[in-house]
Design an enzyme around this catalytic site. Structure first.
Site, PDB file in Angstrom:
ATOM      1  N   LYS A 172       0.876  -1.180   0.000  1.00  0.00           N
ATOM      2  CA  LYS A 172       0.000   0.000   0.000  1.00  0.00           C
ATOM      3  C   LYS A 172       0.907   1.222   0.000  1.00  0.00           C
ATOM      4  CE  LYS A 172      -1.945   3.001   1.937  1.00  0.00           C
ATOM      5  NZ  LYS A 172      -1.741   4.418   1.536  1.00  0.00           N
TER       6      LYS A 172
ATOM      7  N   GLU B 214       9.439   1.304  11.066  1.00  0.00           N
ATOM      8  CA  GLU B 214      10.493   2.321  10.934  1.00  0.00           C
ATOM      9  C   GLU B 214       9.780   3.669  10.973  1.00  0.00           C
ATOM     10  OE1 GLU B 214      13.333  -0.479   8.176  1.00  0.00           O
ATOM     11  OE2 GLU B 214      12.951   1.575   7.551  1.00  0.00           O
TER      12      GLU B 214
ATOM     13  N   CYS C  62      13.792  10.607   7.406  1.00  0.00           N
ATOM     14  CA  CYS C  62      13.668  10.132   8.792  1.00  0.00           C
ATOM     15  C   CYS C  62      14.989  10.209   9.534  1.00  0.00           C
ATOM     16  CB  CYS C  62      13.149   8.708   8.799  1.00  0.00           C
ATOM     17  SG  CYS C  62      14.199   7.590   7.855  1.00  0.00           S
TER      18      CYS C  62
ATOM     19  N   GLU D 217       9.133  16.319  15.316  1.00  0.00           N
ATOM     20  CA  GLU D 217       9.707  16.069  13.997  1.00  0.00           C
ATOM     21  C   GLU D 217       9.086  17.049  13.003  1.00  0.00           C
ATOM     22  OE1 GLU D 217       8.572  12.499  11.809  1.00  0.00           O
ATOM     23  OE2 GLU D 217      10.672  12.160  11.323  1.00  0.00           O
TER      24      GLU D 217
HETATM   25  P1  NAD Z   1       2.230   8.362   7.551  1.00  0.00           P
HETATM   26  O1  NAD Z   1       2.378   7.527   8.772  1.00  0.00           O
HETATM   27  O2  NAD Z   1       1.251   9.442   7.535  1.00  0.00           O
HETATM   28  O3  NAD Z   1       1.881   7.441   6.297  1.00  0.00           O
HETATM   29  C1  NAD Z   1       2.674   6.322   5.953  1.00  0.00           C
HETATM   30  C2  NAD Z   1       1.799   5.284   5.287  1.00  0.00           C
HETATM   31  O4  NAD Z   1       0.863   4.793   6.250  1.00  0.00           O
HETATM   32  C3  NAD Z   1       0.987   5.807   4.115  1.00  0.00           C
HETATM   33  O5  NAD Z   1       0.971   4.836   3.094  1.00  0.00           O
HETATM   34  C4  NAD Z   1      -0.399   5.984   4.715  1.00  0.00           C
HETATM   35  O6  NAD Z   1      -1.425   5.881   3.767  1.00  0.00           O
HETATM   36  C5  NAD Z   1      -0.435   4.816   5.684  1.00  0.00           C
HETATM   37  N1  NAD Z   1      -1.414   4.949   6.785  1.00  0.00           N
HETATM   38  C6  NAD Z   1      -1.875   6.066   7.378  1.00  0.00           C
HETATM   39  N2  NAD Z   1      -2.767   5.755   8.348  1.00  0.00           N
HETATM   40  C7  NAD Z   1      -2.872   4.403   8.372  1.00  0.00           C
HETATM   41  C8  NAD Z   1      -3.595   3.488   9.157  1.00  0.00           C
HETATM   42  N3  NAD Z   1      -4.435   3.876  10.122  1.00  0.00           N
HETATM   43  N4  NAD Z   1      -3.436   2.155   8.926  1.00  0.00           N
HETATM   44  C9  NAD Z   1      -2.589   1.717   7.964  1.00  0.00           C
HETATM   45  N5  NAD Z   1      -1.875   2.552   7.178  1.00  0.00           N
HETATM   46  C10 NAD Z   1      -2.002   3.875   7.381  1.00  0.00           C
HETATM   47  O7  NAD Z   1       3.693   8.893   7.241  1.00  0.00           O
HETATM   48  P2  NAD Z   1       4.132   9.885   6.077  1.00  0.00           P
HETATM   49  O8  NAD Z   1       3.675  11.254   6.450  1.00  0.00           O
HETATM   50  O9  NAD Z   1       3.719   9.300   4.765  1.00  0.00           O
HETATM   51  O10 NAD Z   1       5.706   9.783   6.148  1.00  0.00           O
HETATM   52  C11 NAD Z   1       6.494  10.593   6.970  1.00  0.00           C
HETATM   53  C12 NAD Z   1       6.910   9.859   8.217  1.00  0.00           C
HETATM   54  O11 NAD Z   1       7.604   8.661   7.855  1.00  0.00           O
HETATM   55  C13 NAD Z   1       7.873  10.643   9.073  1.00  0.00           C
HETATM   56  O12 NAD Z   1       7.527  10.514  10.427  1.00  0.00           O
HETATM   57  C14 NAD Z   1       9.203   9.958   8.833  1.00  0.00           C
HETATM   58  O13 NAD Z   1      10.147  10.108   9.864  1.00  0.00           O
HETATM   59  C15 NAD Z   1       8.779   8.549   8.649  1.00  0.00           C
HETATM   60  N6  NAD Z   1       9.810   7.785   7.950  1.00  0.00           N
HETATM   61  C16 NAD Z   1      10.550   6.897   8.674  1.00  0.00           C
HETATM   62  C17 NAD Z   1      11.574   6.184   8.067  1.00  0.00           C
HETATM   63  C18 NAD Z   1      12.427   5.227   8.840  1.00  0.00           C
HETATM   64  O14 NAD Z   1      13.118   4.426   8.227  1.00  0.00           O
HETATM   65  N7  NAD Z   1      12.425   5.257  10.156  1.00  0.00           N
HETATM   66  C19 NAD Z   1      11.834   6.376   6.711  1.00  0.00           C
HETATM   67  C20 NAD Z   1      11.057   7.305   6.009  1.00  0.00           C
HETATM   68  C21 NAD Z   1      10.042   7.999   6.640  1.00  0.00           C
END
Ligand code: NAD
Length: 510
Positions: A196, A271, A305, A404
């Site tokens: 997804k 992550e 991240c 963040e």
């Molecule tokens: P997000 O959590 O909003 O979304 C990530 C994914 O989760 C998307 O595909 C979204 O549609 C899905 N999602 C949202 N709500 C959900 C739910 N209730 N159930 C299942 N899936 C759901 O994150 P974002 O804004 O897309 O990305 C930014 C974040 O990602 C930042 O916090 C960043 O630090 C983190 N990130 C972490 C790493 C790492 O390796 N630690 C790498 C890249 C990004």
């Protein structure tokens, strides 16, 4: 083309428009059981370009029925994929990597247009993704071997077997590279996948699914369902046939997924976010430290991240370091992401831009000073461009030091000595990465032990090596990726105990 023959903004834009045309002309659906699928509900959302907020195309808003179709396909494909001989699986995944490399230009241009990430970084997206496939492909043959654990009268050995169909949920910041980092080990382990992608940058996930089929993946082994997190993502985490969820994204979403997956006892790997410290000691090589500090917060638009978003700087060098930082900030090149010289492109979405810019007011209210970097050219006003900035004179208890921000924005805090530096570094809910700059070897080792982070770099920017464990502590994650750590997540370890027929079997009754 430029005078030197390398692509310039005009040629990149013209090529990108050609690659993007298909997404404008027909809605982006799902990819289920080896072929495109439109989606059961017919509901769609609009994917907008970070460059100007104009539509890039319509995207199917998948729901629980689409997830069910994809999970059924992944379940049906699992036994045969699990039993593909390891050497064949390795060859197939190498072919997957070859085909990713063949479409490198398309992947880079589409990714850059969809995310706003500068092409200078996205040019490496395909190469890094291909490397993820090659790395795990080569380890596929050994992935099922376990340990031999002989005892006096028994022989124990362990096997690893793929856990089953898994769900992979990815964020919008560097989607292609990140997706392959999760999907390649799952496929190498013998799992089938339902992916997804993030709704703000869904395009390259479809390229990945297409490449998989072209490489010879059997239908159903890699499925992609587009849609919103709260609907498609949630349904994936709740599906009983999906045995594990590999998730990259926000910490709050990680908590939600843990709760959603609880009724089906989902294995989860997270992550998550970070507020990573970089500590600059007075004895450091300041030239190298400055380069790394600037690179780790202002590259990839700060939407990273592992970015070093908190600079902890020793009092005695703070003024000099800040002055040099300010000079560098003013030279950063904000611009069109397809221009080869651009270092900072537009942020992903107007909502995210507003969130990032909102921290300027927060910083002022909290009493920090705002250093502003290079301005945004007037002709870019329609996009989500922001100038790079830094907050000087911050305290660690301020929101700008704890939350963040995920943009090109650095929070600078001073410290007196090593003890205070460690205390400040650890006084945050996150624990993904930490960076330290010092020439004192003993101190480097002390920091390595005391800093609360899953990954620590001393005298280096984030330098990735695929066999090493990748992941965070505290609110930054659960579990590790990389090398064998990835296989451990996607596989069940089974212990087998065989008697030598020499021990006394307990006897009950007559
Ligand atoms: P997000 O959590 O909003 O979304 C990530 C994914 O989760 C998307 O595909 C979204 O549609 C899905 N999602 C949202 N709500 C959900 C739910 N209730 N159930 C299942 N899936 C759901 O994150 P974002 O804004 O897309 O990305 C930014 C974040 O990602 C930042 O916090 C960043 O630090 C983190 N990130 C972490 C790493 C790492 O390796 N630690 C790498 C890249 C990004």
């Amino acid at each position: 083309m430029s005078a030197t023959g390398s692509p310039n903004l005009a040629t990149n834009s013209e090529k990108a428009a050609r690659y993007l045309a298909r997404f404008r002309e027909s809605p982006l659906g799902h990819f289920i059981n080896g072929k495109p699928a439109e989606g059961r509900s017919g509901k769609r959302f609009t994917n907008i370009s970070p460059l100007n907020n104009e539509p890039l195309g319509e995207v199917a808003a998948g729901d629980a029925r689409d997830i069910d179709d994809a999970a059924n396909a992944a379940r049906a494909a699992f036994p045969a994929w699990r039993d593909v001989p390891a050497a064949k699986r390795r060859a197939l995944l190498h072919r997957f990597a070859d085909l990713i490399e063949k479409r490198a230009e398309e992947i880079a241009l589409v990714e850059s247009s969809d995310t706003g990430q500068p092409i200078r970084f996205m040019n490496a997206a395909a190469a890094r993704a291909a490397e993820n496939f090659r790395f795990f492909a080569d380890r596929a043959p050994g992935a099922r071997d376990g340990l031999a654990l002989p005892a006096e009268e028994h022989f124990n050995f362990t096997l690893r077997q793929p856990i089953g169909p898994v769900g992979i949920i990815t964020p919008w910041n560097t989607p292609f590279m990140l997706s392959t980092w999760k999907i390649a080990p799952a496929l190498a382990a013998g799992c089938t996948v339902v992916h997804k992608p993030a709704e703000w940058s869904p395009l390259t996930a479809m390229l990945l699914a297409e490449i998989g089929i072209e490489a010879g993946l059997p239908p159903g082994v890699l499925n992609t369902v587009n849609g919103l997190g709260e609907e498609a993502g949630k349904a994936l985490t709740e599906h009983p046939d999906i045995k594990a969820i590999g998730f990259v994204g926000d910490s709050a979403t990680g908590s939600a997924i843990m709760a959603q997956g609880a009724p089906t006892l989902k294995r989860v790997h997270f992550e998550l976010g970070g507020k990573n410290p970089v500590i600059a000691f007075a004895d450091a090589d300041l030239d190298r430290a400055l380069d790394a500090v600037v690179f780790m917060i202002y590259s990839l638009n700060g939407e990273r991240c592992t970015s070093s978003s908190r600079l902890l700087v020793e009092h005695s060098i703070a003024r000099e370091f800040e002055a040099r930082l300010q000079a560098r900030l003013s030279t950063l090149r904000v611009g069109h992401p397809l221009a080869p010289e651009t270092e900072i492109g537009p942020l992903i979405h107007p909502r995210h831009r507003d969130k990032v810019l909102g921290y300027i007011e927060v910083a002022k209210r909290e009493g920090a000073r705002v250093l502003e970097g290079a301005a945004v050219a007037a002709d870019l006003a329609a996009g989500n461009y922001v100038r790079p900035f830094a907050f000087i004179g911050a305290r660690n208890d301020m929101r700008i030091a704890q939350e963040e921000i995920f943009g090109p924005c650095l929070t600078v805090i001073e410290f007196a000595d090593e003890t205070e530096a460690v205390a400040l570094a650890n006084d945050v809910r996150y624990g993904l990465t930490a960076y330290a700059w010092t020439r004192d070897v003993g101190r480097a080792h002390r920091l390595a032990r005391r800093l609360e982070a899953g990954m620590i770099w001393i005298n280096s920017e984030n330098n990735r090596h695929l066999p090493t464990p990748f992941g965070g502590m505290k609110a930054s994650g659960v579990g590790r990726d990389g090398g064998d750590y990835s296989f451990d997540f996607y596989m069940e370890t089974k212990n087998i105990c065989i008697a030598l027929d020499t021990h006394k079997v307990p006897r009950l009754g007559g």
